[in-house]
Structures are given as C-alpha cells and as structure tokens.
Design a protein around this motif. Sequence first.
Motif, PDB file in Angstrom:
ATOM      1  N   ARG A 116       0.812  -1.272  -0.074  1.00  0.00           N
ATOM      2  CA  ARG A 116       0.014   0.030   0.141  1.00  0.00           C
ATOM      3  C   ARG A 116       0.835   1.201  -0.011  1.00  0.00           C
ATOM      4  N   TRP A 117       1.865   1.091   0.461  1.00  0.00           N
ATOM      5  CA  TRP A 117       2.934   2.225   0.793  1.00  0.00           C
ATOM      6  C   TRP A 117       4.089   2.254   0.125  1.00  0.00           C
ATOM      7  N   LEU A 118       4.696   1.179  -0.289  1.00  0.00           N
ATOM      8  CA  LEU A 118       5.924   1.031  -1.008  1.00  0.00           C
ATOM      9  C   LEU A 118       5.806   0.114  -2.145  1.00  0.00           C
ATOM     10  N   ARG A 119       6.435   0.138  -3.073  1.00  0.00           N
ATOM     11  CA  ARG A 119       6.411  -0.700  -4.387  1.00  0.00           C
ATOM     12  C   ARG A 119       7.324  -1.741  -4.032  1.00  0.00           C
ATOM     13  N   HIS A 120       8.370  -1.664  -3.377  1.00  0.00           N
ATOM     14  CA  HIS A 120       9.316  -2.725  -3.000  1.00  0.00           C
ATOM     15  C   HIS A 120       9.446  -2.778  -1.451  1.00  0.00           C
ATOM     16  N   PRO A 121       8.614  -3.060  -0.670  1.00  0.00           N
ATOM     17  CA  PRO A 121       8.816  -3.112   0.772  1.00  0.00           C
ATOM     18  C   PRO A 121       9.860  -4.268   1.214  1.00  0.00           C
ATOM     19  N   ASN A 122       9.838  -5.487   0.437  1.00  0.00           N
ATOM     20  CA  ASN A 122      10.743  -6.437   0.916  1.00  0.00           C
ATOM     21  C   ASN A 122      12.502  -5.953   1.020  1.00  0.00           C
ATOM     22  N   TYR A 123      12.523  -4.953   0.081  1.00  0.00           N
ATOM     23  CA  TYR A 123      14.130  -4.496  -0.226  1.00  0.00           C
ATOM     24  C   TYR A 123      14.266  -3.602   0.852  1.00  0.00           C
ATOM     25  N   VAL A 124      13.312  -2.918   1.568  1.00  0.00           N
ATOM     26  CA  VAL A 124      13.502  -2.199   2.691  1.00  0.00           C
ATOM     27  C   VAL A 124      13.863  -3.216   3.967  1.00  0.00           C
ATOM     28  N   ALA A 125      13.443  -4.449   3.833  1.00  0.00           N
ATOM     29  CA  ALA A 125      13.750  -5.321   4.859  1.00  0.00           C
ATOM     30  C   ALA A 125      15.108  -5.738   4.410  1.00  0.00           C
ATOM     31  N   VAL A 126      15.645  -6.248   3.323  1.00  0.00           N
ATOM     32  CA  VAL A 126      17.017  -6.457   2.979  1.00  0.00           C
ATOM     33  C   VAL A 126      18.158  -5.555   3.626  1.00  0.00           C
ATOM     34  N   VAL A 127      17.807  -4.020   3.161  1.00  0.00           N
ATOM     35  CA  VAL A 127      18.716  -2.936   3.394  1.00  0.00           C
ATOM     36  C   VAL A 127      18.846  -3.190   5.078  1.00  0.00           C
ATOM     37  N   ALA A 128      17.690  -2.902   5.690  1.00  0.00           N
ATOM     38  CA  ALA A 128      17.541  -3.003   7.099  1.00  0.00           C
ATOM     39  C   ALA A 128      18.378  -4.007   7.802  1.00  0.00           C
ATOM     40  N   GLU A 129      18.043  -5.277   7.338  1.00  0.00           N
ATOM     41  CA  GLU A 129      18.763  -6.327   7.778  1.00  0.00           C
ATOM     42  C   GLU A 129      20.150  -6.569   7.528  1.00  0.00           C
ATOM     43  N   GLY A 130      20.631  -5.892   6.134  1.00  0.00           N
ATOM     44  CA  GLY A 130      21.880  -6.185   5.823  1.00  0.00           C
ATOM     45  C   GLY A 130      23.028  -5.126   6.736  1.00  0.00           C
ATOM     46  N   TRP A 140      31.305  -3.535  11.721  1.00  0.00           N
ATOM     47  CA  TRP A 140      31.080  -2.466  10.814  1.00  0.00           C
ATOM     48  C   TRP A 140      31.411  -2.535   9.493  1.00  0.00           C
ATOM     49  N   LEU A 141      32.652  -3.082   9.244  1.00  0.00           N
ATOM     50  CA  LEU A 141      33.118  -3.258   7.941  1.00  0.00           C
ATOM     51  C   LEU A 141      32.305  -4.213   7.200  1.00  0.00           C
ATOM     52  N   THR A 142      31.707  -5.168   7.833  1.00  0.00           N
ATOM     53  CA  THR A 142      30.940  -6.009   7.088  1.00  0.00           C
ATOM     54  C   THR A 142      29.631  -5.241   6.678  1.00  0.00           C
ATOM     55  N   ALA A 143      29.105  -4.393   7.835  1.00  0.00           N
ATOM     56  CA  ALA A 143      27.805  -3.518   7.334  1.00  0.00           C
ATOM     57  C   ALA A 143      28.170  -2.535   6.227  1.00  0.00           C
ATOM     58  N   LEU A 144      29.149  -1.874   6.414  1.00  0.00           N
ATOM     59  CA  LEU A 144      29.359  -1.060   5.309  1.00  0.00           C
ATOM     60  C   LEU A 144      29.758  -1.710   3.810  1.00  0.00           C
ATOM     61  N   ALA A 145      30.520  -2.668   3.928  1.00  0.00           N
ATOM     62  CA  ALA A 145      30.716  -3.511   2.759  1.00  0.00           C
ATOM     63  C   ALA A 145      29.316  -3.866   1.990  1.00  0.00           C
ATOM     64  N   PHE A 146      28.837  -4.761   2.925  1.00  0.00           N
ATOM     65  CA  PHE A 146      27.353  -5.153   2.208  1.00  0.00           C
ATOM     66  C   PHE A 146      26.255  -4.000   1.725  1.00  0.00           C
ATOM     67  N   THR A 147      26.321  -3.173   2.785  1.00  0.00           N
ATOM     68  CA  THR A 147      25.559  -1.906   2.264  1.00  0.00           C
ATOM     69  C   THR A 147      25.787  -1.379   0.807  1.00  0.00           C
ATOM     70  N   ALA A 148      27.191  -1.139   0.566  1.00  0.00           N
ATOM     71  CA  ALA A 148      27.672  -0.572  -0.684  1.00  0.00           C
ATOM     72  C   ALA A 148      27.353  -1.607  -1.822  1.00  0.00           C
ATOM     73  N   LEU A 149      27.681  -2.722  -1.716  1.00  0.00           N
ATOM     74  CA  LEU A 149      27.587  -3.765  -2.734  1.00  0.00           C
ATOM     75  C   LEU A 149      26.024  -3.902  -2.999  1.00  0.00           C
ATOM     76  N   ASN A 150      25.256  -4.062  -1.882  1.00  0.00           N
ATOM     77  CA  ASN A 150      24.097  -4.319  -2.026  1.00  0.00           C
ATOM     78  C   ASN A 150      23.210  -3.346  -2.771  1.00  0.00           C
ATOM     79  N   SER A 151      23.729  -1.892  -2.623  1.00  0.00           N
ATOM     80  CA  SER A 151      23.086  -0.635  -3.034  1.00  0.00           C
ATOM     81  C   SER A 151      23.220  -0.682  -4.698  1.00  0.00           C
ATOM     82  N   VAL A 152      24.279  -1.164  -5.155  1.00  0.00           N
ATOM     83  CA  VAL A 152      24.489  -1.379  -6.596  1.00  0.00           C
ATOM     84  C   VAL A 152      23.779  -2.576  -7.084  1.00  0.00           C
TER      85      VAL A 152
END
Length: 181
Positions: A116-130, A140-152
């Motif tokens: 209802r509110w987001l087209r891709h809410p599952n990806y919000v969950a993926v970003v938050a979990e990662g 923190w290195l894993t959090a930063l690396a995953f976040t950067a690679l996952n955004s691409v």
Amino acid sequence: MIWYVLLVAAVAAERIAELVVARRNERWSMARGATVAGQGHYPAMVALHTGLLAACVAEVWLGGRPFLPALGWPMAAVLVAAQGLRWWCIGTLGPRWNTRVIVVPGLPLVQGGPYRWLRHPNYVAVVAEGFALPLVHTAWLTALAFTALNSVLLAVRIRCENAALDGARPARSGPAGNVTA
C-alpha cells in the motif's frame, strides 16, 4: 560470541525457509505461464547474501569485535523488525512472492499489506537486515561493505523487477477511454 553465531545461523535458517517457499511459489507461477527475468544478477545476489552471513561471523571472530549493548540491542530490534516486514511481504504476495523475478502475465499488481505504501517493501527489509545483522556485534566493516555492494545490486534488481512488472500488467481503460499500461 556463541550466541551471535547462533543468531546468524537462525538468519541462515530463515533464508533456507525462504528458498523452500520460493521453490513452491515458482512451480505455482510457472504452471500459470510465468516468465523469469533478471537471471544474470541472481547468482551475484545469492553470493552477496551468503557472503553477508559468513562475513558477520568472520569479522566478529577474526576482528575481535565486542558486543556493545548500546548498539547491539537496537540493531537486534531492527533485525527483528526487518524479519517481520519480510514475512509480511511474503504473506501478502502469497504464491506470487519469490527470490527470483518471476511474473505471471495478466495479474494485477498487489496493492495490499506493505505494498500500500511502498512498491518494494521487501527491499527495505533487505537493506535493514544487511545493516543491522553485522552491527548487532559491531561488525561495521561487514555492514558497510554489504550496504555498498547491495546498493549497486538493488539498483539493478529494482530496475529489472520494475520492467518485468510493468511489462506484465494488464492494460486498463483510462479516464478518456485510452488504454494504459
């Protein structure tokens, strides 16, 4: 650290449960003439998510990362919320949910639940979990690396998914009687 390894193992078990659901849903979709898109990025997505789990444990163990309650407990809460959002998405999409981009032609977009509110809410969950899973134990290195690679990867995935969904939507009459996608 043992409890953190168990937490990461629980997330891995949750991922296996997702794959079981996805396989069942894939059979349902294919029986209804579904098409699969974006298979080129799927192996990279599997590798990245598997790497996240391994890197969480490796960084904590090899880097001697401490558990900091002021960071760890809020991140654990974010992790739990992300799991709740993910399973809300899975429940809302029902047999149409999948880890792959699989679209059954002619079905309308789901607009209930978190959609209802987001087209891709599952990806919000993926970003938050990662971000949250590694930070539960200061990786923190894993959090930063995953976040950067996952955004691409998510940029590719969302573009692919949007194209697949837009191409599969049934035409409908617009206000002036025009056919719109």
